[in-house]
Write a protein that holds these residues in place. Sequence first.
Motif, PDB file in Angstrom:
ATOM      1  N   SER A  72      31.813  -6.115  41.178  1.00  0.00           N
ATOM      2  CA  SER A  72      32.918  -5.194  41.478  1.00  0.00           C
ATOM      3  C   SER A  72      33.321  -4.390  40.243  1.00  0.00           C
ATOM      4  CB  SER A  72      34.115  -5.944  42.057  1.00  0.00           C
ATOM      5  OG  SER A  72      34.550  -6.949  41.162  1.00  0.00           O
ATOM      6  N   ALA A  73      33.313  -5.014  39.077  1.00  0.00           N
ATOM      7  CA  ALA A  73      33.617  -4.279  37.844  1.00  0.00           C
ATOM      8  C   ALA A  73      32.528  -3.253  37.553  1.00  0.00           C
ATOM      9  CB  ALA A  73      33.767  -5.247  36.676  1.00  0.00           C
ATOM     10  N   ASP A  74      31.275  -3.613  37.825  1.00  0.00           N
ATOM     11  CA  ASP A  74      30.174  -2.688  37.612  1.00  0.00           C
ATOM     12  C   ASP A  74      30.282  -1.496  38.566  1.00  0.00           C
ATOM     13  OD1 ASP A  74      27.852  -2.021  36.154  1.00  0.00           O
ATOM     14  OD2 ASP A  74      26.593  -2.685  37.812  1.00  0.00           O
ATOM     15  N   ILE A  75      30.675  -1.774  39.808  1.00  0.00           N
ATOM     16  CA  ILE A  75      30.861  -0.688  40.791  1.00  0.00           C
ATOM     17  C   ILE A  75      31.946   0.261  40.314  1.00  0.00           C
ATOM     18  CG2 ILE A  75      31.642  -0.152  43.137  1.00  0.00           C
ATOM     19  CD1 ILE A  75      30.300  -2.834  43.975  1.00  0.00           C
ATOM     20  N   ALA A  76      33.035  -0.290  39.812  1.00  0.00           N
ATOM     21  CA  ALA A  76      34.139   0.552  39.335  1.00  0.00           C
ATOM     22  C   ALA A  76      33.687   1.407  38.146  1.00  0.00           C
ATOM     23  CB  ALA A  76      35.329  -0.314  38.940  1.00  0.00           C
ATOM     24  N   GLY A  77      32.988   0.802  37.197  1.00  0.00           N
ATOM     25  CA  GLY A  77      32.525   1.553  36.033  1.00  0.00           C
ATOM     26  C   GLY A  77      31.515   2.625  36.400  1.00  0.00           C
ATOM     27  N   LEU A  78      30.567   2.274  37.265  1.00  0.00           N
ATOM     28  CA  LEU A  78      29.571   3.257  37.694  1.00  0.00           C
ATOM     29  C   LEU A  78      30.205   4.366  38.537  1.00  0.00           C
ATOM     30  CD1 LEU A  78      26.544   0.944  38.543  1.00  0.00           C
ATOM     31  CD2 LEU A  78      26.733   2.536  36.636  1.00  0.00           C
ATOM     32  N   SER A  79      31.209   4.026  39.313  1.00  0.00           N
ATOM     33  CA  SER A  79      31.899   5.046  40.119  1.00  0.00           C
ATOM     34  C   SER A  79      32.595   6.062  39.230  1.00  0.00           C
ATOM     35  CB  SER A  79      32.909   4.401  41.063  1.00  0.00           C
ATOM     36  OG  SER A  79      32.260   3.596  42.003  1.00  0.00           O
ATOM     37  N   ARG A  80      33.241   5.583  38.179  1.00  0.00           N
ATOM     38  CA  ARG A  80      33.873   6.510  37.230  1.00  0.00           C
ATOM     39  C   ARG A  80      32.823   7.393  36.564  1.00  0.00           C
ATOM     40  NH1 ARG A  80      37.289   2.049  36.759  1.00  0.00           N
ATOM     41  NH2 ARG A  80      36.057   1.064  35.113  1.00  0.00           N
ATOM     42  N   LEU A  81      31.703   6.807  36.207  1.00  0.00           N
ATOM     43  CA  LEU A  81      30.614   7.580  35.623  1.00  0.00           C
ATOM     44  C   LEU A  81      30.097   8.628  36.600  1.00  0.00           C
ATOM     45  CD1 LEU A  81      28.531   7.977  33.316  1.00  0.00           C
ATOM     46  CD2 LEU A  81      27.143   6.243  34.455  1.00  0.00           C
ATOM     47  N   ALA A  82      29.955   8.249  37.870  1.00  0.00           N
ATOM     48  CA  ALA A  82      29.479   9.193  38.895  1.00  0.00           C
ATOM     49  C   ALA A  82      30.449  10.354  39.062  1.00  0.00           C
ATOM     50  CB  ALA A  82      29.275   8.464  40.226  1.00  0.00           C
ATOM     51  N   VAL A  83      31.738  10.074  39.041  1.00  0.00           N
ATOM     52  CA  VAL A  83      32.739  11.135  39.201  1.00  0.00           C
ATOM     53  C   VAL A  83      32.681  12.104  38.025  1.00  0.00           C
ATOM     54  CG1 VAL A  83      35.240  11.582  39.222  1.00  0.00           C
ATOM     55  CG2 VAL A  83      34.277   9.816  40.702  1.00  0.00           C
ATOM     56  N   VAL A  84      32.517  11.593  36.819  1.00  0.00           N
ATOM     57  CA  VAL A  84      32.416  12.463  35.643  1.00  0.00           C
ATOM     58  C   VAL A  84      31.164  13.338  35.733  1.00  0.00           C
ATOM     59  CG1 VAL A  84      32.045  12.453  33.137  1.00  0.00           C
ATOM     60  CG2 VAL A  84      33.775  10.970  34.147  1.00  0.00           C
ATOM     61  N   LYS A  85      30.046  12.728  36.123  1.00  0.00           N
ATOM     62  CA  LYS A  85      28.802  13.494  36.269  1.00  0.00           C
ATOM     63  C   LYS A  85      28.953  14.557  37.354  1.00  0.00           C
ATOM     64  CE  LYS A  85      25.305  10.156  34.884  1.00  0.00           C
ATOM     65  NZ  LYS A  85      24.329  11.029  34.257  1.00  0.00           N
ATOM     66  N   PHE A  86      29.548  14.189  38.472  1.00  0.00           N
ATOM     67  CA  PHE A  86      29.724  15.125  39.573  1.00  0.00           C
ATOM     68  C   PHE A  86      30.634  16.272  39.174  1.00  0.00           C
ATOM     69  CE2 PHE A  86      31.551  16.602  43.583  1.00  0.00           C
ATOM     70  CZ  PHE A  86      30.390  16.838  44.300  1.00  0.00           C
ATOM     71  N   ALA A  87      31.707  15.970  38.443  1.00  0.00           N
ATOM     72  CA  ALA A  87      32.635  17.023  38.004  1.00  0.00           C
ATOM     73  C   ALA A  87      31.923  17.985  37.046  1.00  0.00           C
ATOM     74  CB  ALA A  87      33.859  16.408  37.331  1.00  0.00           C
ATOM     75  N   GLY A  88      31.111  17.456  36.136  1.00  0.00           N
ATOM     76  CA  GLY A  88      30.351  18.324  35.233  1.00  0.00           C
ATOM     77  C   GLY A  88      29.373  19.201  35.989  1.00  0.00           C
ATOM     78  N   LEU A  89      28.699  18.621  36.971  1.00  0.00           N
ATOM     79  CA  LEU A  89      27.763  19.394  37.796  1.00  0.00           C
ATOM     80  C   LEU A  89      28.497  20.490  38.564  1.00  0.00           C
ATOM     81  CD1 LEU A  89      24.927  19.831  38.986  1.00  0.00           C
ATOM     82  CD2 LEU A  89      25.480  18.068  40.672  1.00  0.00           C
ATOM     83  N   ARG A  90      29.645  20.156  39.089  1.00  0.00           N
ATOM     84  CA  ARG A  90      30.428  21.141  39.854  1.00  0.00           C
ATOM     85  C   ARG A  90      30.850  22.316  38.966  1.00  0.00           C
ATOM     86  NH1 ARG A  90      35.597  19.821  43.704  1.00  0.00           N
ATOM     87  NH2 ARG A  90      35.889  21.947  44.378  1.00  0.00           N
ATOM     88  N   ARG A  91      31.337  22.009  37.769  1.00  0.00           N
ATOM     89  CA  ARG A  91      31.728  23.066  36.840  1.00  0.00           C
ATOM     90  C   ARG A  91      30.531  23.925  36.450  1.00  0.00           C
ATOM     91  NH1 ARG A  91      33.860  19.058  33.522  1.00  0.00           N
ATOM     92  NH2 ARG A  91      35.659  18.255  34.582  1.00  0.00           N
ATOM     93  N   ALA A  92      29.393  23.282  36.245  1.00  0.00           N
ATOM     94  CA  ALA A  92      28.184  24.018  35.864  1.00  0.00           C
ATOM     95  C   ALA A  92      27.716  24.932  36.992  1.00  0.00           C
ATOM     96  CB  ALA A  92      27.078  23.041  35.478  1.00  0.00           C
TER      97      ALA A  92
END
Length: 149
Positions: free
Chosen positions: A106-126
Amino acid sequence: MIAREQNLTAAHAEVKAEIARTDTKTGLLLAFIGAVLAGAWTVAKDVPLNAVSLAVGGAGMTLLIVAAGLLLRSVRPNTKGRHGFPLWATLTAEEITAALSENTLSADIAGLSRLAVVKFAGLRRAVDLTCAGGALLIVAALIAAGGAA
């Protein structure tokens, strides 16, 4: 208890798949931006351009370069050792066994989810910057074509 573990495993796989999809989209967009930059440069060096078309085209190229920088930042490897391989590379065999004996999914899911959101936000801005940069390049081409006529 088994259903809970299955749900955690499914959620973990879903987050990892989303990160992989985002990284794939990022790679495709980087290739597209590179092709647009190369094509625009090739055309611009052979066509007589006025000051306005140079300014607008330069702004478009700048936005594309910034978008490429955002994309590169979003796929930059995380070597801080919080998740996955970098963490395992810093541990001894006994520490890995101890870490795997704990249920930290569950901690890994939370950490990876935050990472996914950051990656997605960067992709969206790009993507937004790529659209704006492409639009400016089109406007610059129209200005250059209108000025040549």
